[in-house]
Write a protein that holds these residues in place. Sequence first.
Motif, PDB file in Angstrom:
ATOM      1  N   LYS A 365       0.840  -1.206   0.000  1.00 52.27           N
ATOM      2  CA  LYS A 365       0.000   0.000   0.000  1.00 52.27           C
ATOM      3  C   LYS A 365       0.873   1.253   0.000  1.00 52.27           C
ATOM      4  O   LYS A 365       0.596   2.213  -0.725  1.00 52.27           O
ATOM      5  CB  LYS A 365      -0.932   0.019   1.210  1.00 52.27           C
ATOM      6  CG  LYS A 365      -1.824   1.262   1.253  1.00 52.27           C
ATOM      7  CD  LYS A 365      -2.656   1.325   2.512  1.00 52.27           C
ATOM      8  CE  LYS A 365      -3.571   2.557   2.489  1.00 52.27           C
ATOM      9  NZ  LYS A 365      -2.812   3.830   2.385  1.00 52.27           N
ATOM     10  N   GLY A 366       1.936   1.222   0.808  1.00 52.71           N
ATOM     11  CA  GLY A 366       2.853   2.365   0.824  1.00 52.71           C
ATOM     12  C   GLY A 366       3.521   2.571  -0.521  1.00 52.71           C
ATOM     13  O   GLY A 366       3.752   3.706  -0.953  1.00 52.71           O
ATOM     14  N   TYR A 367       3.828   1.459  -1.204  1.00 57.25           N
ATOM     15  CA  TYR A 367       4.413   1.554  -2.543  1.00 57.25           C
ATOM     16  C   TYR A 367       3.426   2.235  -3.491  1.00 57.25           C
ATOM     17  O   TYR A 367       3.794   3.160  -4.225  1.00 57.25           O
ATOM     18  CB  TYR A 367       4.777   0.166  -3.075  1.00 57.25           C
ATOM     19  CG  TYR A 367       5.526   0.217  -4.385  1.00 57.25           C
ATOM     20  CD1 TYR A 367       6.900   0.046  -4.420  1.00 57.25           C
ATOM     21  CD2 TYR A 367       4.866   0.483  -5.597  1.00 57.25           C
ATOM     22  CE1 TYR A 367       7.598   0.117  -5.617  1.00 57.25           C
ATOM     23  CE2 TYR A 367       5.556   0.559  -6.788  1.00 57.25           C
ATOM     24  CZ  TYR A 367       6.915   0.373  -6.797  1.00 57.25           C
ATOM     25  OH  TYR A 367       7.601   0.471  -7.980  1.00 57.25           O
ATOM     26  N   ARG A 368       2.173   1.767  -3.474  1.00 54.89           N
ATOM     27  CA  ARG A 368       1.168   2.362  -4.368  1.00 54.89           C
ATOM     28  C   ARG A 368       0.985   3.852  -4.072  1.00 54.89           C
ATOM     29  O   ARG A 368       0.921   4.674  -4.994  1.00 54.89           O
ATOM     30  CB  ARG A 368      -0.183   1.649  -4.195  1.00 54.89           C
ATOM     31  CG  ARG A 368      -0.233   0.237  -4.733  1.00 54.89           C
ATOM     32  CD  ARG A 368      -1.676  -0.260  -4.740  1.00 54.89           C
ATOM     33  NE  ARG A 368      -1.735  -1.709  -4.866  1.00 54.89           N
ATOM     34  CZ  ARG A 368      -1.995  -2.537  -3.864  1.00 54.89           C
ATOM     35  NH1 ARG A 368      -2.250  -2.052  -2.652  1.00 54.89           N
ATOM     36  NH2 ARG A 368      -2.029  -3.844  -4.067  1.00 54.89           N
ATOM     37  N   ASP A 369       0.886   4.183  -2.787  1.00 54.21           N
ATOM     38  CA  ASP A 369       0.695   5.589  -2.429  1.00 54.21           C
ATOM     39  C   ASP A 369       1.857   6.436  -2.920  1.00 54.21           C
ATOM     40  O   ASP A 369       1.656   7.521  -3.489  1.00 54.21           O
ATOM     41  CB  ASP A 369       0.548   5.735  -0.912  1.00 54.21           C
ATOM     42  CG  ASP A 369      -0.824   5.323  -0.406  1.00 54.21           C
ATOM     43  OD1 ASP A 369      -1.767   5.245  -1.234  1.00 54.21           O
ATOM     44  OD2 ASP A 369      -0.963   5.083   0.804  1.00 54.21           O
ATOM     45  N   ASP A 370       3.081   5.961  -2.712  1.00 53.19           N
ATOM     46  CA  ASP A 370       4.251   6.717  -3.172  1.00 53.19           C
ATOM     47  C   ASP A 370       4.247   6.861  -4.690  1.00 53.19           C
ATOM     48  O   ASP A 370       4.605   7.928  -5.220  1.00 53.19           O
ATOM     49  CB  ASP A 370       5.537   6.026  -2.720  1.00 53.19           C
ATOM     50  CG  ASP A 370       5.934   6.407  -1.312  1.00 53.19           C
ATOM     51  OD1 ASP A 370       5.123   7.030  -0.612  1.00 53.19           O
ATOM     52  OD2 ASP A 370       7.066   6.071  -0.897  1.00 53.19           O
ATOM     53  N   LEU A 374       3.723  10.575  -6.739  1.00 49.27           N
ATOM     54  CA  LEU A 374       4.632  11.151  -7.731  1.00 49.27           C
ATOM     55  C   LEU A 374       3.887  11.982  -8.764  1.00 49.27           C
ATOM     56  O   LEU A 374       4.416  12.952  -9.312  1.00 49.27           O
ATOM     57  CB  LEU A 374       5.398  10.045  -8.463  1.00 49.27           C
ATOM     58  CG  LEU A 374       6.406   9.210  -7.685  1.00 49.27           C
ATOM     59  CD1 LEU A 374       6.929   8.081  -8.566  1.00 49.27           C
ATOM     60  CD2 LEU A 374       7.556  10.068  -7.187  1.00 49.27           C
ATOM     61  N   PHE A 375       2.636  11.589  -9.038  1.00 52.92           N
ATOM     62  CA  PHE A 375       1.833  12.245 -10.077  1.00 52.92           C
ATOM     63  C   PHE A 375       0.729  13.118  -9.492  1.00 52.92           C
ATOM     64  O   PHE A 375      -0.153  13.583 -10.215  1.00 52.92           O
ATOM     65  CB  PHE A 375       1.233  11.174 -10.997  1.00 52.92           C
ATOM     66  CG  PHE A 375       2.278  10.290 -11.622  1.00 52.92           C
ATOM     67  CD1 PHE A 375       2.920  10.667 -12.789  1.00 52.92           C
ATOM     68  CD2 PHE A 375       2.657   9.092 -11.020  1.00 52.92           C
ATOM     69  CE1 PHE A 375       3.901   9.868 -13.354  1.00 52.92           C
ATOM     70  CE2 PHE A 375       3.637   8.291 -11.577  1.00 52.92           C
ATOM     71  CZ  PHE A 375       4.262   8.674 -12.746  1.00 52.92           C
ATOM     72  N   GLY A 376       0.796  13.322  -8.170  1.00 50.14           N
ATOM     73  CA  GLY A 376      -0.158  14.221  -7.527  1.00 50.14           C
ATOM     74  C   GLY A 376      -1.450  13.575  -7.072  1.00 50.14           C
ATOM     75  O   GLY A 376      -2.397  14.282  -6.721  1.00 50.14           O
ATOM     76  N   PHE A 377      -1.485  12.256  -7.008  1.00 54.07           N
ATOM     77  CA  PHE A 377      -2.699  11.556  -6.586  1.00 54.07           C
ATOM     78  C   PHE A 377      -2.500  10.904  -5.214  1.00 54.07           C
ATOM     79  O   PHE A 377      -1.393  10.806  -4.711  1.00 54.07           O
ATOM     80  CB  PHE A 377      -3.093  10.508  -7.629  1.00 54.07           C
ATOM     81  CG  PHE A 377      -3.409  11.086  -8.982  1.00 54.07           C
ATOM     82  CD1 PHE A 377      -4.572  11.827  -9.192  1.00 54.07           C
ATOM     83  CD2 PHE A 377      -2.535  10.920 -10.048  1.00 54.07           C
ATOM     84  CE1 PHE A 377      -4.856  12.373 -10.431  1.00 54.07           C
ATOM     85  CE2 PHE A 377      -2.815  11.463 -11.293  1.00 54.07           C
ATOM     86  CZ  PHE A 377      -3.977  12.189 -11.491  1.00 54.07           C
ATOM     87  N   ASN A 378      -3.645  10.496  -4.630  1.00 47.35           N
ATOM     88  CA  ASN A 378      -3.660   9.788  -3.334  1.00 47.35           C
ATOM     89  C   ASN A 378      -3.263  10.664  -2.150  1.00 47.35           C
ATOM     90  O   ASN A 378      -2.791  10.164  -1.134  1.00 47.35           O
ATOM     91  CB  ASN A 378      -2.784   8.523  -3.369  1.00 47.35           C
ATOM     92  CG  ASN A 378      -3.446   7.371  -4.098  1.00 47.35           C
ATOM     93  OD1 ASN A 378      -4.266   7.584  -4.990  1.00 47.35           O
ATOM     94  ND2 ASN A 378      -3.097   6.145  -3.741  1.00 47.35           N
ATOM     95  N   PHE A 379      -3.462  11.969  -2.271  1.00 45.99           N
ATOM     96  CA  PHE A 379      -3.305  12.845  -1.112  1.00 45.99           C
ATOM     97  C   PHE A 379      -4.686  13.058  -0.483  1.00 45.99           C
ATOM     98  O   PHE A 379      -5.643  13.437  -1.166  1.00 45.99           O
ATOM     99  CB  PHE A 379      -2.696  14.190  -1.510  1.00 45.99           C
ATOM    100  CG  PHE A 379      -1.235  14.106  -1.854  1.00 45.99           C
ATOM    101  CD1 PHE A 379      -0.274  14.068  -0.859  1.00 45.99           C
ATOM    102  CD2 PHE A 379      -0.821  14.054  -3.179  1.00 45.99           C
ATOM    103  CE1 PHE A 379       1.077  13.973  -1.175  1.00 45.99           C
ATOM    104  CE2 PHE A 379       0.528  13.968  -3.505  1.00 45.99           C
ATOM    105  CZ  PHE A 379       1.474  13.929  -2.498  1.00 45.99           C
TER     106      PHE A 379
END
Length: 398
Positions: A365-370, A374-379
Amino acid sequence: MIIKPRTRGFICLTSHPDGTAQNIKNQIDYVKKQGTFQGPKKVLVIGASTGFGISSRITAAFGAGAATIGVFFEKPTAPGKPGTAGWYNSAAFEKEAQAAGLYAKSINGDAFSDEVKQQTIDLIKKDLGQIDLVVYSLASPRRTHPKTGVAYSSVLKPIGQPFTNKTVDFHSGVVSDISIAPIESQEDIDNTIAVMGGEDWKFWMEDLHKAGVLAPNVQTVAYSYIGPELTFPIYRNGTIGQAKNDLEATATTIDQILSNINGKAYVSVNKALVTQSSSAIPVVPLYISLLYKVMKDKNIHEGTIEQMYRLFNERLYTTDGQVPVDEQGRIRIDDWEMRDDVQAEVSKLWNEATTENLEEISDIKGYRDDFFNLFGFNFDNIDYDAETNEVIEIPSIQ
């Protein structure tokens, strides 16, 4: 327009201006919280828009109060067409830097070209006179040689024999085996070295030195990676590793070029992190997701900004002026990743990893979030269902 993530394999095809601005702000806030240090004052970052490059620029600016020039190659915005994450990152950085009273200008173009090198030299002469740090953080799959016009493409392959091991589709969490055929000829190695080796770094330093824009005692640093033995066949002992060997050897050549101004070149071996480049390497996403789990449990996890702050504050700019290096003369900011206890636990988890237990034993999950960050998503604080202005200009690029 409303911008949602659209992916194709390890690439995200869209980026969000508000999310990327949040990513930049988070990194700036981290540096401010750590406090200032005595570091460089006039900095050129080549490959300045994403990953370690943008984090280097943030660290120099907000940690040492440096004036910065960033060089990158990104797609600008247009109505109905979002720009690349690197474009939005650079726009957000310049806005924050100017608000803080810091000089920040950018050049968008092919950093491999003589034209962009000359454009950069002209800007340094006009605005800064000389620079005291050059960060080389360029990552590209292709390069057109500025002297010959020959176009080279890098390849990601093992050398000598096929490589078979586990990998993961980080979107789905499916763990599977992957086999990669070895290189077919020496040309694969030569092409990869031409793109990812040290020649362009050397060209930059030669041109900057000849133009008289390097300050006495100038430092330059380029970034590399070694990693654990389980990734050696595809990385360090593969085509990319041959290019990294060339990059590291180039530091000695650059030392000779800069000897009459007491300049020094370093290669920093950095930690494995989620970047646009690392996501493309088979095996690496699984390794990183396991590494994240172990390092977070030990409270020693770092992202790019933490890595770059430690590099600048504890290695490149020490109070006694001595830069700690290994027996090959490299700065090892991957030291926490390569600790024996960390690698032993990662190896154990690697052997156990399956599709069924991956969520439990790794930080996928941390990998996906990171990756999406990078592209401005998942904040969490960004409303991705809301309209946003996709047309964002970089103040210094008209």
